[in-house]
Each structure stands twice: as structure tokens, then as C-alpha cells.
Write an enzyme that holds these catalytic residues in place. Structure first.
Site, PDB file in Angstrom:
ATOM      1  N   ASP A 240      98.610  -7.025 -13.879  1.00  0.00           N
ATOM      2  CA  ASP A 240      99.440  -7.805 -12.953  1.00  0.00           C
ATOM      3  C   ASP A 240     100.831  -7.248 -12.698  1.00  0.00           C
ATOM      4  O   ASP A 240     101.725  -7.978 -12.283  1.00  0.00           O
ATOM      5  CB  ASP A 240      99.579  -9.221 -13.516  1.00  0.00           C
ATOM      6  CG  ASP A 240     100.119  -9.224 -14.943  1.00  0.00           C
ATOM      7  OD1 ASP A 240     100.708  -8.210 -15.352  1.00  0.00           O
ATOM      8  OD2 ASP A 240      99.964 -10.245 -15.637  1.00  0.00           O
TER       9      ASP A 240
ATOM     10  N   GLU B 144      91.059  -6.498 -16.367  1.00  0.00           N
ATOM     11  CA  GLU B 144      91.789  -7.716 -16.758  1.00  0.00           C
ATOM     12  C   GLU B 144      91.966  -8.625 -15.524  1.00  0.00           C
ATOM     13  O   GLU B 144      93.066  -9.027 -15.161  1.00  0.00           O
ATOM     14  CB  GLU B 144      93.136  -7.411 -17.427  1.00  0.00           C
ATOM     15  CG  GLU B 144      93.684  -8.601 -18.212  1.00  0.00           C
ATOM     16  CD  GLU B 144      94.959  -8.282 -18.993  1.00  0.00           C
ATOM     17  OE1 GLU B 144      94.865  -7.717 -20.087  1.00  0.00           O
ATOM     18  OE2 GLU B 144      96.047  -8.610 -18.493  1.00  0.00           O
TER      19      GLU B 144
ATOM     20  N   GLU C 227     104.107 -11.700 -11.691  1.00  0.00           N
ATOM     21  CA  GLU C 227     102.764 -11.296 -12.125  1.00  0.00           C
ATOM     22  C   GLU C 227     101.655 -12.177 -11.566  1.00  0.00           C
ATOM     23  O   GLU C 227     100.567 -11.688 -11.235  1.00  0.00           O
ATOM     24  CB  GLU C 227     102.696 -11.270 -13.654  1.00  0.00           C
ATOM     25  CG  GLU C 227     103.478 -10.138 -14.316  1.00  0.00           C
ATOM     26  CD  GLU C 227     104.966 -10.416 -14.463  1.00  0.00           C
ATOM     27  OE1 GLU C 227     105.412 -11.542 -14.131  1.00  0.00           O
ATOM     28  OE2 GLU C 227     105.713  -9.518 -14.899  1.00  0.00           O
TER      29      GLU C 227
ATOM     30  N   HIS D 276     110.823 -10.326 -23.015  1.00  0.00           N
ATOM     31  CA  HIS D 276     111.236  -9.418 -21.934  1.00  0.00           C
ATOM     32  C   HIS D 276     111.015  -9.947 -20.529  1.00  0.00           C
ATOM     33  O   HIS D 276     111.428  -9.325 -19.560  1.00  0.00           O
ATOM     34  CB  HIS D 276     110.466  -8.100 -22.052  1.00  0.00           C
ATOM     35  CG  HIS D 276     108.997  -8.239 -21.731  1.00  0.00           C
ATOM     36  ND1 HIS D 276     108.514  -8.153 -20.447  1.00  0.00           N
ATOM     37  CD2 HIS D 276     107.930  -8.484 -22.501  1.00  0.00           C
ATOM     38  CE1 HIS D 276     107.203  -8.327 -20.468  1.00  0.00           C
ATOM     39  NE2 HIS D 276     106.823  -8.535 -21.701  1.00  0.00           N
TER      40      HIS D 276
ATOM     41  N   ARG E  13     110.737 -11.373 -16.796  1.00  0.00           N
ATOM     42  CA  ARG E  13     111.722 -11.590 -15.728  1.00  0.00           C
ATOM     43  C   ARG E  13     112.065 -13.069 -15.542  1.00  0.00           C
ATOM     44  O   ARG E  13     113.217 -13.416 -15.321  1.00  0.00           O
ATOM     45  CB  ARG E  13     111.201 -11.033 -14.398  1.00  0.00           C
ATOM     46  CG  ARG E  13     111.576  -9.597 -14.147  1.00  0.00           C
ATOM     47  CD  ARG E  13     111.088  -9.155 -12.763  1.00  0.00           C
ATOM     48  NE  ARG E  13     111.748  -7.950 -12.319  1.00  0.00           N
ATOM     49  CZ  ARG E  13     111.494  -6.729 -12.752  1.00  0.00           C
ATOM     50  NH1 ARG E  13     110.593  -6.551 -13.698  1.00  0.00           N
ATOM     51  NH2 ARG E  13     112.144  -5.685 -12.282  1.00  0.00           N
TER      52      ARG E  13
ATOM     53  N   HIS F  35     112.927  -4.395 -25.971  1.00  0.00           N
ATOM     54  CA  HIS F  35     112.511  -3.742 -24.713  1.00  0.00           C
ATOM     55  C   HIS F  35     113.689  -2.966 -24.127  1.00  0.00           C
ATOM     56  O   HIS F  35     114.838  -3.384 -24.263  1.00  0.00           O
ATOM     57  CB  HIS F  35     112.070  -4.867 -23.767  1.00  0.00           C
ATOM     58  CG  HIS F  35     111.370  -4.414 -22.516  1.00  0.00           C
ATOM     59  ND1 HIS F  35     112.006  -3.732 -21.519  1.00  0.00           N
ATOM     60  CD2 HIS F  35     110.095  -4.581 -22.102  1.00  0.00           C
ATOM     61  CE1 HIS F  35     111.153  -3.483 -20.534  1.00  0.00           C
ATOM     62  NE2 HIS F  35     109.981  -3.988 -20.881  1.00  0.00           N
TER      63      HIS F  35
HETATM   64  C1  UD1 Z   1     107.189  -4.765 -16.396  1.00  0.00           C
HETATM   65  C2  UD1 Z   1     106.173  -5.656 -15.673  1.00  0.00           C
HETATM   66  C3  UD1 Z   1     105.758  -6.828 -16.561  1.00  0.00           C
HETATM   67  C4  UD1 Z   1     105.301  -6.346 -17.915  1.00  0.00           C
HETATM   68  C5  UD1 Z   1     106.353  -5.445 -18.523  1.00  0.00           C
HETATM   69  C6  UD1 Z   1     105.840  -4.880 -19.820  1.00  0.00           C
HETATM   70  C7  UD1 Z   1     106.486  -5.818 -13.248  1.00  0.00           C
HETATM   71  C8  UD1 Z   1     107.089  -6.572 -12.144  1.00  0.00           C
HETATM   72  N1  UD1 Z   1     106.784  -6.229 -14.479  1.00  0.00           N
HETATM   73  O1  UD1 Z   1     108.355  -5.527 -16.568  1.00  0.00           O
HETATM   74  O2  UD1 Z   1     104.699  -7.527 -15.930  1.00  0.00           O
HETATM   75  O3  UD1 Z   1     105.112  -7.475 -18.736  1.00  0.00           O
HETATM   76  O4  UD1 Z   1     106.642  -4.358 -17.646  1.00  0.00           O
HETATM   77  O5  UD1 Z   1     106.846  -4.402 -20.628  1.00  0.00           O
HETATM   78  O6  UD1 Z   1     105.753  -4.899 -13.001  1.00  0.00           O
HETATM   79  N2  UD1 Z   1     113.099   0.786 -18.963  1.00  0.00           N
HETATM   80  C9  UD1 Z   1     113.465   1.975 -19.517  1.00  0.00           C
HETATM   81  N3  UD1 Z   1     112.515   2.737 -20.127  1.00  0.00           N
HETATM   82  C10 UD1 Z   1     111.215   2.355 -20.226  1.00  0.00           C
HETATM   83  C11 UD1 Z   1     110.842   1.116 -19.669  1.00  0.00           C
HETATM   84  C12 UD1 Z   1     111.792   0.353 -19.021  1.00  0.00           C
HETATM   85  O7  UD1 Z   1     114.620   2.359 -19.472  1.00  0.00           O
HETATM   86  O8  UD1 Z   1     110.408   3.073 -20.811  1.00  0.00           O
HETATM   87  C13 UD1 Z   1     114.126  -0.041 -18.291  1.00  0.00           C
HETATM   88  C14 UD1 Z   1     114.565   0.511 -16.927  1.00  0.00           C
HETATM   89  O9  UD1 Z   1     115.923   0.316 -16.789  1.00  0.00           O
HETATM   90  C15 UD1 Z   1     113.817  -0.405 -15.939  1.00  0.00           C
HETATM   91  C16 UD1 Z   1     113.829  -1.719 -16.705  1.00  0.00           C
HETATM   92  O10 UD1 Z   1     113.607  -1.346 -18.061  1.00  0.00           O
HETATM   93  O11 UD1 Z   1     114.465  -0.470 -14.704  1.00  0.00           O
HETATM   94  C17 UD1 Z   1     112.817  -2.747 -16.280  1.00  0.00           C
HETATM   95  O12 UD1 Z   1     111.516  -2.181 -16.175  1.00  0.00           O
HETATM   96  P1  UD1 Z   1     110.458  -2.858 -15.151  1.00  0.00           P
HETATM   97  O13 UD1 Z   1     109.159  -2.140 -15.259  1.00  0.00           O
HETATM   98  O14 UD1 Z   1     111.062  -2.981 -13.812  1.00  0.00           O
HETATM   99  O15 UD1 Z   1     110.320  -4.341 -15.685  1.00  0.00           O
HETATM  100  P2  UD1 Z   1     109.735  -4.925 -17.026  1.00  0.00           P
HETATM  101  O16 UD1 Z   1     110.549  -6.107 -17.393  1.00  0.00           O
HETATM  102  O17 UD1 Z   1     109.554  -3.834 -18.015  1.00  0.00           O
HETATM  103  N1  UDP Z   2     104.197  -3.146 -27.928  1.00  0.00           N
HETATM  104  C1  UDP Z   2     104.496  -1.918 -28.515  1.00  0.00           C
HETATM  105  N2  UDP Z   2     105.761  -1.703 -28.992  1.00  0.00           N
HETATM  106  C2  UDP Z   2     106.737  -2.646 -28.914  1.00  0.00           C
HETATM  107  C3  UDP Z   2     106.418  -3.894 -28.278  1.00  0.00           C
HETATM  108  C4  UDP Z   2     105.154  -4.100 -27.784  1.00  0.00           C
HETATM  109  O1  UDP Z   2     103.636  -1.062 -28.629  1.00  0.00           O
HETATM  110  O2  UDP Z   2     107.857  -2.383 -29.382  1.00  0.00           O
HETATM  111  C5  UDP Z   2     102.847  -3.374 -27.409  1.00  0.00           C
HETATM  112  C6  UDP Z   2     102.145  -4.632 -27.862  1.00  0.00           C
HETATM  113  O3  UDP Z   2     101.461  -4.444 -29.090  1.00  0.00           O
HETATM  114  C7  UDP Z   2     101.206  -4.915 -26.719  1.00  0.00           C
HETATM  115  C8  UDP Z   2     101.971  -4.433 -25.500  1.00  0.00           C
HETATM  116  O4  UDP Z   2     102.954  -3.528 -26.010  1.00  0.00           O
HETATM  117  O5  UDP Z   2     100.023  -4.160 -26.807  1.00  0.00           O
HETATM  118  C9  UDP Z   2     102.616  -5.572 -24.797  1.00  0.00           C
HETATM  119  O6  UDP Z   2     103.527  -5.080 -23.893  1.00  0.00           O
HETATM  120  P1  UDP Z   2     104.687  -5.976 -23.287  1.00  0.00           P
HETATM  121  O7  UDP Z   2     104.989  -7.093 -24.203  1.00  0.00           O
HETATM  122  O8  UDP Z   2     105.779  -5.038 -22.929  1.00  0.00           O
HETATM  123  O9  UDP Z   2     104.049  -6.483 -21.925  1.00  0.00           O
HETATM  124  P2  UDP Z   2     103.100  -7.717 -21.546  1.00  0.00           P
HETATM  125  O10 UDP Z   2     101.899  -7.702 -22.430  1.00  0.00           O
HETATM  126  O11 UDP Z   2     103.917  -8.951 -21.672  1.00  0.00           O
HETATM  127  O12 UDP Z   2     102.774  -7.462 -20.113  1.00  0.00           O
END
Ligand code: UD1
Ligand code: UDP
Length: 382
Positions: free
Chosen positions: A98, A120, A134, A210, A212, A243
Site C-alpha cells: 500500500d 498482500e 495507504e 512512523h 504519517r 525510522h
Molecule cells: C513509507 C510508506 C508507508 C510505510 C513506510 C515504511 C508511503 C506513502 N508511505 O512511509 O506506508 O509504512 O514507508 O517505513 O509510501 N528516509 C531516509 N532514509 C531511508 C528511508 C527514509 O532518509 O532509508 C527519510 C527521507 O527523508 C524520506 C522520509 O524518510 O523523505 C520519509 O520517507 P517516505 O517513504 O516518504 O515515508 P515513510 O513514512 O517512510
Molecule cells: N523493521 C526493521 N528494522 C527496524 C524496524 C522495522 O527491519 O528498525 C522491519 C520490521 O520487522 C517489519 C518491517 O520492517 O518487517 C516493518 O516496516 P515499517 O514498520 O517501516 O513499515 P509498515 O509495516 O508499517 O508499512
């Protein structure tokens, strides 16, 4: 028959954790030409998963930027996928779950008239704004997809309610396949804090947060409740791999820095995360994936959200919805920390989400779809 070209598209950590075991299964099959394209909506958190599974992507759009918006992720993915899809013309693309990568990847494939498989599929809250964005992402992908791989019966029923009944397979969730390869009794962490924690005599609470829709006041409430829990229960050690989102980093460090039993650490690699989960006392999270993994490991979960699209573990009694109000979170955690009977009632392993065979079933379903003489997979029975 010539091999079917299947391109897997993903971009964030959770998609990678749930798609890499499937990519490995597809890579092994002679009937499938398996290609993997990452958007890198996440960069470091995605690369960490790819390293653990040892899979180099065939295409990498490298789209991530700090504080990226939903529009930038979506537009950069669609434009990037244009070139890749024009070059490769896969027989099928697979997206997961999602995220914005999921939705934009499916839409790009649709524009190129390429069939889409949704891994999924069928999770719903029926609240357009929660989880945001999502819930709408998965509904929109449900409209586009030709094949739907549902983890649970309830997910399949959700699709049936939307008149989606063709190409639907009940497979279980691939996260359980992943979990079976990572958890080991003799696992050593690379982080000293985690090796040195006394898991037998302290109550280690594993936290992640984490989402939004929790940005702002809900996240402040959650962090305040966490600090109160650490203050009120001296036996608690709170471990929170934060995160990398700057919004989340800021909230966590503002409210939780400077407490000797609150450990804010860098995101963990997936094997470290799964092994920490296997050793901890309690999980508090707004993550989707953790709600599926922790029940399989027998760990009670307090969900830091108002709703969940994963009601199966709530029904099984191992997950409770704690909401996003400080008092509710504090009081539910207090009960689990002080009432052994309440804790024991929740701490039992349940596996409503899978049996470790989801990837095989999905790969079988794909081969069956392109060649009906290839046997269809059996249905996952929890
Ligand atoms: C995204 C997904 C959410 C999922 C989450 C898992 C969308 C809209 N949201 O949200 O569904 O639950 O990922 O974690 O697709 N960043 C880094 N390095 C990384 C990852 C992220 O610096 O490796 C920072 C960046 O500044 C980025 C911000 O995190 O802009 C947010 O990342 P983004 O993918 O936009 O949103 P998530 O909250 O991670
Ligand atoms: N996870 C990880 N390292 C972390 C936090 C989460 O490997 O520090 C794993 C966790 O075990 C799960 C997945 O990341 O498999 C979940 O990701 P996240 O919570 O970012 O996203 P969501 O599932 O809410 O979309």
C-alpha cells in the site's frame, strides 16, 4: 513455452522484507525470467534489506529525497517506470501492499498495458484517511490488478465485497516466509546495547512509530506516554529503533532523549529486528509488519493507532488497539506490565497471517495463470 518475464517493483523497507523472499522463489524457477526493479523510495532502509537477502536489483530508480512528498514519490516513480517498462515489456509486474511506490508502480504498468499482480491484497480499514495514504493506495491498486494474492480469508472477503473475485488467490503473507529464515536462538546482535540487555530479568519493550497520520499531536501523545511508562516501571528497558524520517527523528529525540532506560537506536537490519522481537517482552508499534510478526513470535502487541487493517491477531487475543491518546496508551501498557494474568493471556504464538509457504503459492499461481496446465496452488488454511 518461453519463460514468463515477471518484474517485481518495490521501494520501501517493509515491501522489500516481504518481496525479497518472493523474488528468491521466482529467481529459482526455470519457467520464470525474474527481474527486480526498486524505486528506492527508501534508500538506506531498503539497501539494508537487499544486503541481508543478497539480491542486487536489476533496475534502481533512486528517487528518494529528504522530506519527500506523496506527489514527488508518485510522479518520480511513474516517470522512472516509463523508461524501464518501455525497455523490458514484462509479461507481469508485481507490486506489494500500500505504499506510494505500490500505487505508482501499478499505475505505470497500467499505462503500459502490462498486467499487474498485487501481493498482500485486500487489506482494508474502510477509512479513507486512516491509514493515510495507504488505505486508498491499496484500494486503487485493487482496481488495477489482474491477480490478487490475499494473506487471509478476511482479505479475500473484502475483495469479494468490492466484486473482485477473478484472479484471487489465498496465499498467506510472505512476511511469515521471511521470518522463518531470520530468527535463531544463538543470534548475536551487532549493536552492543542489544547484546547487553538482560532479557530474562528486565522487561524489554520494543517500540516503533512512523505513520504519517500520527505526525503531530498523536506522535507527541505516544512519545509522552512512552516516557511515562519508563518512569513508572523501573524494570522496563525501552528499545526504539527510530525510522529515518526527519519528522519521526525530531519527535523521538525531542521527547525521549536523556532517559537512562530509553534506548533510541538506528534502524535495525531485518534479522536484528526479528531476533530482538523474539527476545522482547512486549511490542508497542504503529507498524503494519510488526503486527503480523510479533504474534507469530508469541509477543503481545499494543497498536499505537485508532484502527487496524489486520484484525486477525486482535481476534486471536494477541494484539490490542491502544489508540493515540496518552492516557489510553499509558494505562493499557501499565496493565500488561503489572498484571501477569493479563500479560499471559496475550502472550501466545498465533499464525493467522501465514505458514511460510506464501511465496511458493504466489509463484505457482503466476505460472498457472500463464499456463493452465501448470497446477494451481492449494489455498492457505490458517
Ligand atoms: C513509507 C510508506 C508507508 C510505510 C513506510 C515504511 C508511503 C506513502 N508511505 O512511509 O506506508 O509504512 O514507508 O517505513 O509510501 N528516509 C531516509 N532514509 C531511508 C528511508 C527514509 O532518509 O532509508 C527519510 C527521507 O527523508 C524520506 C522520509 O524518510 O523523505 C520519509 O520517507 P517516505 O517513504 O516518504 O515515508 P515513510 O513514512 O517512510
Ligand atoms: N523493521 C526493521 N528494522 C527496524 C524496524 C522495522 O527491519 O528498525 C522491519 C520490521 O520487522 C517489519 C518491517 O520492517 O518487517 C516493518 O516496516 P515499517 O514498520 O517501516 O513499515 P509498515 O509495516 O508499517 O508499512
Amino acid at each position: 513455452m518461453k519463460p514468463i518475464t515477471v518484474m517485481t517493483i518495490f521501494g520501501t523497507r517493509p515491501e522489500a522484507i516481504k518481496m525479497c523472499p518472493l523474488v528468491q522463489e521466482l529467481d529459482r524457477r526455470p519457467g520464470i525470467n525474474s527481474l527486480c526493479c526498486v524505486t528506492a523510495q527508501h534508500r538506506e532502509m531498503l539497501d539494508s534489506v537487499l544486503d541481508i537477502f543478497g539480491r542486487k536489483p536489476d533496475f534502481d530508480l533512486d528517487i528518494m529525497q529528504p522530506r519527500q512528498t506523496l506527489s514527488t514519490i508518485t510522479s518520480k516513480t511513474i516517470l522512472g517506470m516509463d523508461d524501464v517498462l518501455a525497455q523490458v515489456k514484462p509479461d507481469l509486474i508485481l507490486v506489494h501492499g500500500d505504499t506510494s511506490t505500490t500505487f505508482a508502480g501499478a499505475l505505470a504498468a497500467f499505462y503500459h498495458q502490462i498486467p499487474v499482480g498485487h501481493v498482500e491484497a485486500g487489506l482494508r480499514t474502510y477509512d479513507k484517511w486512516s491509514p493515510f495514504p495507504e488505505e486508498m493506495n491499496r484500494k486503487m491498486v485493487g482496481c488495477i490488478a489482474d491477480l490478487h494474492f490475499c494473506p487471509t480469508v478476511a482479505n479475500r472477503d473484502n475483495l469479494a465485497r468490492e466484486n473482485i473475485t477473478e484472479g484471487v488467490f489465498l496465499t498467506g503473507n510472505t512476511v511469515i516466509d521471511a521470518l522463518q529464515t531470520t530468527v535463531r536462538k544463538d543470534f548475536r546482535f551487532t549493536t552492543d546495547i542489544l547484546n547487553n540487555l538482560d532479557y530474562a530479568n528486565r522487561k524489554v519493550i520494543l517500540v516503533t512509530c512512523h505513520r504519517r497520520e500520527n505526525y503531530g499531536q498523536p506522535m507527541t501523545n505516544i512519545m509522552t506516554a512512552l516516557r511515562r511508562i519508563a518512569d513508572a516501571f523501573p524494570e522496563v528497558e525501552l528499545v526504539y529503533p527510530v525510522h529515518l524520517s526527519p519528522v519521526v527523528q525530531e519527535a523521538a529525540h525531542t521527547h525521549l532523549d536523556g532517559h537512562e532506560r530509553i534506548h533510541l537506536i538506528a534502524p535495525l537490519s531485518v534479522d536484528e529486528m526479528h531476533n530482538l522481537m523474539a527476545r522482547c517482552h512486549l511490542v508497542m508499534t504503529d507498524s503494519g509488519g510488526l503486527q503480523e510478526e510479533a504474534p507469530a513470535l508469541g509477543k503481545p502487541v499494543l497498536v499505537l493507532r485508532r484502527e487496524t487493517e489486520r484484525p486477525e491477531a486482535v481476534a486471536a487475543g494477541t494484539v490490542l488497539l491502544a489508540g493515540v491518546e496518552e492516557e489510553d496508551i499509558f494505562s493499557m501498557a501499565s496493565t500488561l506490565l503489572s498484571d501477569a494474568a493479563a500479560y499471559d493471556k496475550m502472550a501466545h504464538a498465533v499464525n493467522p497471517y501465514g505458514d511460510g509457504q506464501a511465496c511458493r503459492r504466489i509463484a505457482d499461481a503466476i505460472q498457472h495463470h500463464f499456463d493452465p496446465s501448470f497446477p494451481a496452488p492449494e489455498t492457505f488454511a490458517p
